[in-house]
Scaffold this active site. Structure first.
Site, PDB file in Angstrom:
ATOM      1  N   ARG A  20      29.045 110.859 -30.388  1.00 16.89           N
ATOM      2  CA  ARG A  20      30.025 109.928 -29.811  1.00 16.89           C
ATOM      3  C   ARG A  20      30.362 110.300 -28.350  1.00 16.89           C
ATOM      4  O   ARG A  20      30.285 109.468 -27.452  1.00 16.89           O
ATOM      5  CB  ARG A  20      31.281 109.936 -30.705  1.00 16.89           C
ATOM      6  CG  ARG A  20      32.341 108.943 -30.315  1.00 16.89           C
ATOM      7  CD  ARG A  20      33.387 109.640 -29.526  1.00 16.89           C
ATOM      8  NE  ARG A  20      34.622 108.866 -29.421  1.00 16.89           N
ATOM      9  CZ  ARG A  20      35.493 109.013 -28.439  1.00 16.89           C
ATOM     10  NH1 ARG A  20      35.249 109.876 -27.466  1.00 16.89           N
ATOM     11  NH2 ARG A  20      36.603 108.316 -28.418  1.00 16.89           N
ATOM     12  N   ARG A  24      28.880 108.078 -25.007  1.00 19.09           N
ATOM     13  CA  ARG A  24      29.831 107.416 -24.101  1.00 19.09           C
ATOM     14  C   ARG A  24      29.789 108.027 -22.700  1.00 19.09           C
ATOM     15  O   ARG A  24      29.813 107.306 -21.701  1.00 19.09           O
ATOM     16  CB  ARG A  24      31.243 107.496 -24.678  1.00 19.09           C
ATOM     17  CG  ARG A  24      31.365 106.590 -25.897  1.00 19.09           C
ATOM     18  CD  ARG A  24      32.784 106.383 -26.330  1.00 19.09           C
ATOM     19  NE  ARG A  24      32.856 105.328 -27.327  1.00 19.09           N
ATOM     20  CZ  ARG A  24      33.968 104.917 -27.906  1.00 19.09           C
ATOM     21  NH1 ARG A  24      35.117 105.487 -27.595  1.00 19.09           N
ATOM     22  NH2 ARG A  24      33.947 103.955 -28.794  1.00 19.09           N
ATOM     23  N   ASP A 127      25.530 128.418 -38.806  1.00 19.12           N
ATOM     24  CA  ASP A 127      25.233 129.860 -38.884  1.00 19.12           C
ATOM     25  C   ASP A 127      25.719 130.672 -37.677  1.00 19.12           C
ATOM     26  O   ASP A 127      25.842 131.892 -37.765  1.00 19.12           O
ATOM     27  CB  ASP A 127      23.721 130.072 -39.011  1.00 19.12           C
ATOM     28  CG  ASP A 127      23.133 129.386 -40.234  1.00 19.12           C
ATOM     29  OD1 ASP A 127      23.902 129.158 -41.192  1.00 19.12           O
ATOM     30  OD2 ASP A 127      21.931 129.073 -40.230  1.00 19.12           O
ATOM     31  N   ARG A 244      32.372 137.512 -62.092  1.00 17.88           N
ATOM     32  CA  ARG A 244      31.807 136.163 -62.036  1.00 17.88           C
ATOM     33  C   ARG A 244      31.203 135.940 -60.646  1.00 17.88           C
ATOM     34  O   ARG A 244      31.610 136.598 -59.690  1.00 17.88           O
ATOM     35  CB  ARG A 244      32.892 135.103 -62.258  1.00 17.88           C
ATOM     36  CG  ARG A 244      33.425 135.030 -63.670  1.00 17.88           C
ATOM     37  CD  ARG A 244      32.399 134.434 -64.622  1.00 17.88           C
ATOM     38  NE  ARG A 244      32.941 134.209 -65.947  1.00 17.88           N
ATOM     39  CZ  ARG A 244      33.062 135.114 -66.904  1.00 17.88           C
ATOM     40  NH1 ARG A 244      32.709 136.372 -66.673  1.00 17.88           N
ATOM     41  NH2 ARG A 244      33.553 134.791 -68.085  1.00 17.88           N
ATOM     42  N   GLN A 252      29.379 123.902 -47.624  1.00 13.76           N
ATOM     43  CA  GLN A 252      29.687 124.544 -46.335  1.00 13.76           C
ATOM     44  C   GLN A 252      29.229 123.723 -45.140  1.00 13.76           C
ATOM     45  O   GLN A 252      29.634 123.957 -44.012  1.00 13.76           O
ATOM     46  CB  GLN A 252      29.022 125.928 -46.254  1.00 13.76           C
ATOM     47  CG  GLN A 252      29.557 126.901 -47.277  1.00 13.76           C
ATOM     48  CD  GLN A 252      28.641 128.109 -47.477  1.00 13.76           C
ATOM     49  OE1 GLN A 252      28.838 129.138 -46.853  1.00 13.76           O
ATOM     50  NE2 GLN A 252      27.651 127.989 -48.346  1.00 13.76           N
ATOM     51  N   ARG A 253      28.352 122.761 -45.369  1.00 10.13           N
ATOM     52  CA  ARG A 253      27.825 121.976 -44.253  1.00 10.13           C
ATOM     53  C   ARG A 253      28.507 120.617 -44.103  1.00 10.13           C
ATOM     54  O   ARG A 253      28.207 119.875 -43.159  1.00 10.13           O
ATOM     55  CB  ARG A 253      26.314 121.771 -44.437  1.00 10.13           C
ATOM     56  CG  ARG A 253      25.490 123.026 -44.238  1.00 10.13           C
ATOM     57  CD  ARG A 253      24.301 122.793 -43.332  1.00 10.13           C
ATOM     58  NE  ARG A 253      23.433 121.771 -43.826  1.00 10.13           N
ATOM     59  CZ  ARG A 253      22.236 121.981 -44.384  1.00 10.13           C
ATOM     60  NH1 ARG A 253      21.784 123.216 -44.504  1.00 10.13           N
ATOM     61  NH2 ARG A 253      21.493 120.994 -44.782  1.00 10.13           N
TER      62      ARG A 253
HETATM   63  O1  F6P Z   1      20.799 126.682 -40.924  1.00  6.96           O
HETATM   64  C1  F6P Z   1      21.801 126.123 -41.684  1.00  6.96           C
HETATM   65  C2  F6P Z   1      21.601 126.411 -43.143  1.00  6.96           C
HETATM   66  O2  F6P Z   1      22.682 125.789 -43.809  1.00  6.96           O
HETATM   67  C3  F6P Z   1      21.480 127.877 -43.518  1.00  6.96           C
HETATM   68  O3  F6P Z   1      22.726 128.525 -43.560  1.00  6.96           O
HETATM   69  C4  F6P Z   1      20.795 127.768 -44.858  1.00  6.96           C
HETATM   70  O4  F6P Z   1      20.058 128.934 -45.120  1.00  6.96           O
HETATM   71  C5  F6P Z   1      19.884 126.590 -44.685  1.00  6.96           C
HETATM   72  O5  F6P Z   1      20.413 125.821 -43.622  1.00  6.96           O
HETATM   73  C6  F6P Z   1      19.735 125.721 -45.899  1.00  6.96           C
HETATM   74  O6  F6P Z   1      18.818 124.722 -45.596  1.00  6.96           O
HETATM   75  P1  F6P Z   1      18.485 123.456 -46.513  1.00  6.96           P
HETATM   76  O7  F6P Z   1      19.598 122.469 -46.345  1.00  6.96           O
HETATM   77  O8  F6P Z   1      17.193 122.946 -45.999  1.00  6.96           O
HETATM   78  O9  F6P Z   1      18.432 123.952 -47.923  1.00  6.96           O
END
Ligand code: F6P
Length: 322
Positions: A20, A24, A127, A244, A252-253
């Site tokens: 974005r 722009r 990362d 456990r 996380q993404r």
């Molecule tokens: O590079 C980002 C990352 O999320 C790493 O932390 C992880 O090892 C990898 O990508 C996982 O990749 P994919 O989504 O292809 O499984």
């Protein structure tokens, strides 16, 4: 001048705000903008995506990437694929390719540079493992997500008198793991850069257990070991607690980009404009100590970012125990 934008490799929260801001900023400064879907693969398949001032509205608070992304090993392995990508860009009249992505995407841009394509790389990866920048886009949101998840796991760990071994991403870097350990008061961390003293950790966990502390948290970087491997190791050490594991994975993404990632996205967009105004190409645009810095792609590819001495020292000298 026509500028093409792709997002490539693993997605990261902040890519949408960057699309974005950049679209722009470029349009406002008189550049023509074109997007391709799904990274290098989308250029190969001629999957064009129109980017306009209006159709990038509303992206600041959205995770992922509207351009889509992909892993495309053929691009790395097959010179004829790279040649084809170069030809598509030239047929489309693209003067500059802006690649938003991580380490693999950076290498791809360097390969295109060698074929005569002008590129700029904007570092985006949860990362934070890229040379030439203090921060990569998405790391702040990923750490916030990890922090939130670990806080929640702690609640249930406390109810059950358990030790949780929590595996986080990071590829070959311990950056996410050690920062998460500090932020959540974990009792221990396993990262690729430093050896963990397992005997000492087991002794501390046993002591906590005997003192009646009802939870313990251990963070493991995926680049060091799996949560299961660490759990098996600790099970053999008689720490008292029930053990456990939890692998946080791709959660996380995702998610709404936090403030710091939006600000970083803005800076990277402004850095791109600065590079264009100075006729600087084939660089990674990064942020160091708050300033925009340009690192030649060759240098960024050939060097590896290391964990700061502060973080390495903190593994040894500071017990985060909650
Ligand atoms: O590079 C980002 C990352 O999320 C790493 O932390 C992880 O090892 C990898 O990508 C996982 O990749 P994919 O989504 O292809 O499984």
């Amino acid at each position: 001048m026509k500028v093409a934008i792709i997002t490539s490799g693993g997605d990261s929260p902040g890519m949408n705000p960057l699309i974005r801001y950049l679209t722009r900023a470029l349009i406002e400064n008189g550049y023509e903008v074109l997007g391709y879907k799904n990274g290098y693969k989308g250029i190969y398949n001629r999957e064009r995506h129109t980017l306009t001032y209006d159709n990038v509205a509303g992206l600041l608070k959205i995770g992922g990437t509207i351009l889509g992304t992909s892993r495309f090993p053929e691009f790395k392995e097959d010179p004829s694929v790279r040649e084809h990508v170069k030809n598509v860009l030239s047929e489309d009249g693209v003067d500059l390719l802006v690649v938003i992505g991580g380490d693999g995407s950076l290498r791809g841009a360097y390969d295109l540079q060698k074929l005569g394509v002008k590129c700029i790389v904007l570092p985006a990866s949860i990362d934070n493992d890229m040379y030439g920048t203090d921060e990569t886009l998405g790391m702040h949101t990923a750490l916030t997500t990890i922090q939130d998840a670990v806080d929640k796991i702690k609640d249930t760990a406390s109810s059950h008198d358990r030790t949780f071994i929590i595996e986080v991403m990071g590829h070959r870097s311990g950056f996410l793991a050690v920062n998460a350990a500090i932020a959540t008061g974990a009792e221990g961390v396993f990262i690729p850069e430093v050896e963990t003293d397992v005997e000492e950790l087991a002794k501390r966990l046993r002591k906590r257990y005997e003192e009646g502390r009802r939870n313990s948290i251990i963070i493991v970087a995926e680049g060091k070991a799996s949560a299961k491997e660490v759990a098996d190791l600790l099970k053999s050490k008689n720490i008292g607690y029930d053990i456990r594991i939890s692998v946080l994975g791709h959660i996380q993404r995702g998610g709404i980009p936090v403030f710091h990632d939006r600000l970083l996205a803005f800076r990277l967009a402004m850095g791109t404009l600065k590079a264009l105004s100075q006729n600087v190409f084939n660089v990674l645009v990064g942020v160091k100590k708050g300033d925009i810095v340009f690192t030649p792609l060759e240098k960024a590819v050939k060097n590896r970012k290391t964990l700061s001495q502060f973080l390495i020292n903190s593994v040894y000298t500071f017990k985060w125990e909650d």
